[in-house]
Design a protein around this motif. Structure first.
Motif, PDB file in Angstrom:
ATOM      1  N   ASN A  40       0.828  -1.200   0.000  1.00 23.92           N
ATOM      2  CA  ASN A  40       0.000   0.000   0.000  1.00 23.92           C
ATOM      3  C   ASN A  40       0.867   1.256   0.000  1.00 23.92           C
ATOM      4  OD1 ASN A  40      -2.795   1.028   0.161  1.00 23.92           O
ATOM      5  ND2 ASN A  40      -2.045   1.969   2.054  1.00 23.92           N
ATOM      6  N   ARG A  41       2.027   1.173   0.639  1.00 25.98           N
ATOM      7  CA  ARG A  41       2.948   2.316   0.633  1.00 25.98           C
ATOM      8  C   ARG A  41       3.325   2.675  -0.806  1.00 25.98           C
ATOM      9  NH1 ARG A  41       6.550   3.930   4.710  1.00 25.98           N
ATOM     10  NH2 ARG A  41       6.210   1.916   5.753  1.00 25.98           N
ATOM     11  N   ALA A  42       3.688   1.665  -1.601  1.00 27.36           N
ATOM     12  CA  ALA A  42       4.053   1.911  -2.999  1.00 27.36           C
ATOM     13  C   ALA A  42       2.880   2.491  -3.780  1.00 27.36           C
ATOM     14  CB  ALA A  42       4.536   0.613  -3.641  1.00 27.36           C
ATOM     15  N   ARG A  43       1.690   1.967  -3.525  1.00 23.43           N
ATOM     16  CA  ARG A  43       0.491   2.458  -4.219  1.00 23.43           C
ATOM     17  C   ARG A  43       0.245   3.927  -3.931  1.00 23.43           C
ATOM     18  NH1 ARG A  43      -5.014   3.347  -3.520  1.00 23.43           N
ATOM     19  NH2 ARG A  43      -4.938   3.056  -1.266  1.00 23.43           N
ATOM     20  N   LEU A  44       0.351   4.314  -2.661  1.00 24.01           N
ATOM     21  CA  LEU A  44       0.037   5.691  -2.277  1.00 24.01           C
ATOM     22  C   LEU A  44       1.141   6.667  -2.670  1.00 24.01           C
ATOM     23  CD1 LEU A  44      -1.649   5.027   1.165  1.00 24.01           C
ATOM     24  CD2 LEU A  44      -2.747   5.679  -0.971  1.00 24.01           C
ATOM     25  N   GLU A  45       2.378   6.225  -2.630  1.00 23.39           N
ATOM     26  CA  GLU A  45       3.451   7.109  -3.089  1.00 23.39           C
ATOM     27  C   GLU A  45       3.325   7.380  -4.583  1.00 23.39           C
ATOM     28  OE1 GLU A  45       7.066   5.270  -1.825  1.00 23.39           O
ATOM     29  OE2 GLU A  45       6.880   5.995   0.250  1.00 23.39           O
ATOM     30  N   ARG A  46       2.915   6.363  -5.338  1.00 22.13           N
ATOM     31  CA  ARG A  46       2.675   6.568  -6.770  1.00 22.13           C
ATOM     32  C   ARG A  46       1.484   7.496  -6.980  1.00 22.13           C
ATOM     33  NH1 ARG A  46       1.765   1.728  -7.911  1.00 22.13           N
ATOM     34  NH2 ARG A  46      -0.511   1.786  -8.048  1.00 22.13           N
ATOM     35  N   LYS A  47       0.410   7.274  -6.229  1.00 23.52           N
ATOM     36  CA  LYS A  47      -0.809   8.063  -6.379  1.00 23.52           C
ATOM     37  C   LYS A  47      -0.569   9.533  -6.091  1.00 23.52           C
ATOM     38  CE  LYS A  47      -5.485   8.612  -4.527  1.00 23.52           C
ATOM     39  NZ  LYS A  47      -6.545   8.042  -3.660  1.00 23.52           N
ATOM     40  N   TRP A  48       0.188   9.842  -5.027  1.00 22.00           N
ATOM     41  CA  TRP A  48       0.361  11.227  -4.604  1.00 22.00           C
ATOM     42  C   TRP A  48       1.610  11.887  -5.166  1.00 22.00           C
ATOM     43  CZ3 TRP A  48      -3.946  13.143  -3.200  1.00 22.00           C
ATOM     44  CH2 TRP A  48      -4.882  12.356  -2.528  1.00 22.00           C
ATOM     45  N   GLY A  49       2.403  11.156  -5.947  1.00 18.43           N
ATOM     46  CA  GLY A  49       3.527  11.782  -6.628  1.00 18.43           C
ATOM     47  C   GLY A  49       4.838  11.760  -5.863  1.00 18.43           C
TER      48      GLY A  49
END
Length: 243
Positions: A40-49
Motif C-alpha cells: 500500500n505504501r508503494a500504491r500511495l506514493e505513486r498516487k500522490w507523486g
C-alpha cells in the motif's frame, strides 16, 4: 448509531439500523491474478507523486490520529494491496444468505486482517477463513469465490454509483435519499438519524438492495446494537448503504 439507540427520542419506538456495504474499487485496473500485489505504501506514493507528497497528504488527513480515536492503534502501511473483487463478492454473498449482522462481522474482520495484519483481500483461503468465522460453510464459500456468481450485480452497482455521481469513498446513502460524502464526523450522521427519528416512520428504503439482489427478509435484519432498549414493543428502521 449507538448514540441514537442509547438515547431514543421515543423509547417505545426506537430507531434500528441495517447496513448494506456497497462495492467500490479504489484501483479498478488492478490485475485479478491472485499472485499479483504491491504494498500500500508503494500504491500511495505513486498516487500522490512521491514520498514527500504522500507524507504531506498523511499529515493533512490525520488518518493515524483518527484511527486511534476509534480504537485502531496501527494501520499497516505496508499491507498487501491487491484486486478486491473477491472480497466485495464475498461481502454481498454473506449479506444475501445471512444478513447484515453476519456481513458486518465479516466486514470488520476483513478490515482487521487487511489494514492491521496486512493480508491480501483476494486470498481465497483467507476469505474462506473469515467467512467460516461468521457461520458460512467453507466449501460453499470456496465454490462461490471460484465461480462468476455475483459479478453482474456488482457491475450494476458500479453503474448506479456513477449515475449518483459517487466517485470516491467514504459515502453514506441513508434511507435511499440522504447522501453524505467524505470522512464526516459522527455528529453529522447523528443529526440525520435524529431527523429521521422525529418522523416516527424510519427510512427503510435502500438505493442498492434491489441492484445487489439482497432478499427482503435479509434487508429487514437489523444490527443488535448493545444499547437498544430490550422492552421496546416496536421499532422503526433506517437503511444505511455505506460505500
Amino acid at each position: 448509531m449507538r448514540e441514537v439507540t442509547r438515547t431514543p427520542m421515543d423509547a417505545d419506538n426506537p430507531l434500528r439500523f441495517s447496513v448494506l456495504r456497497v462495492p467500490f474499487f479504489l484501483e479498478p485496473d488492478y490485475e485479478e491474478d491472485p499472485e499479483w500485489h504491491e504494498t500500500n505504501r508503494a500504491r500511495l506514493e505513486r498516487k500522490w507523486g512521491g514520498k514527500e507528497a504522500f507524507a504531506a497528504q498523511k499529515r493533512r488527513h490525520r488518518l493515524k490520529e483518527r484511527g486511534r480515536e476509534v480504537g485502531i492503534e496501527h494501520f499497516n502501511l505496508d499491507r498487501l494491496a491487491s484486486n478486491t473483487l473477491k472480497s466485495h463478492r464475498l461481502i454481498q454473498w454473506v449479506t444475501k444468505h445471512r444478513g447484515c449482522v453476519a456481513s458486518e462481522a465479516l466486514y470488520n474482520d476483513l478490515n482487521d486482517r487487511h489494514f492491521v495484519r496486512g493480508q491480501k483481500l483476494n486470498d481465497v483461503e483467507m476469505l474462506c477463513d473469515a467467512a467460516e468465522s461468521v457461520g458460512a460453510d467453507r466449501a460453499e464459500c470456496d465454490a462461490f469465490l471460484k465461480s462468476d456468481e455475483g459479478l453482474a450485480e456488482i457491475r450494476l452497482a458500479q453503474a448506479v454509483l456513477r449515475r449518483m455521481g459517487i466517485h470516491s469513498i467514504p459515502n453514506f446513502v441513508i434511507g435511499g435519499k440522504y447522501v453524505v460524502g467524505g470522512a464526516v464526523h459522527a455528529s453529522e450522521l447523528v443529526e440525520i438519524f435524529r431527523e429521521i427519528e422525529k418522523t416516527g416512520e424510519g427510512a427503510p428504503d435502500s438505493a442498492f438492495a434491489e441492484t445487489l439482489q439482497i432478499p427482503v427478509e435479509m434487508r429487514s435484519k437489523t444490527l443488535p446494537l448493545d444499547a437498544l432498549p430490550t422492552h421496546a414493543p416496536k421499532t422503526t428502521s433506517a437503511s444505511a448503504s455505506s460505500v
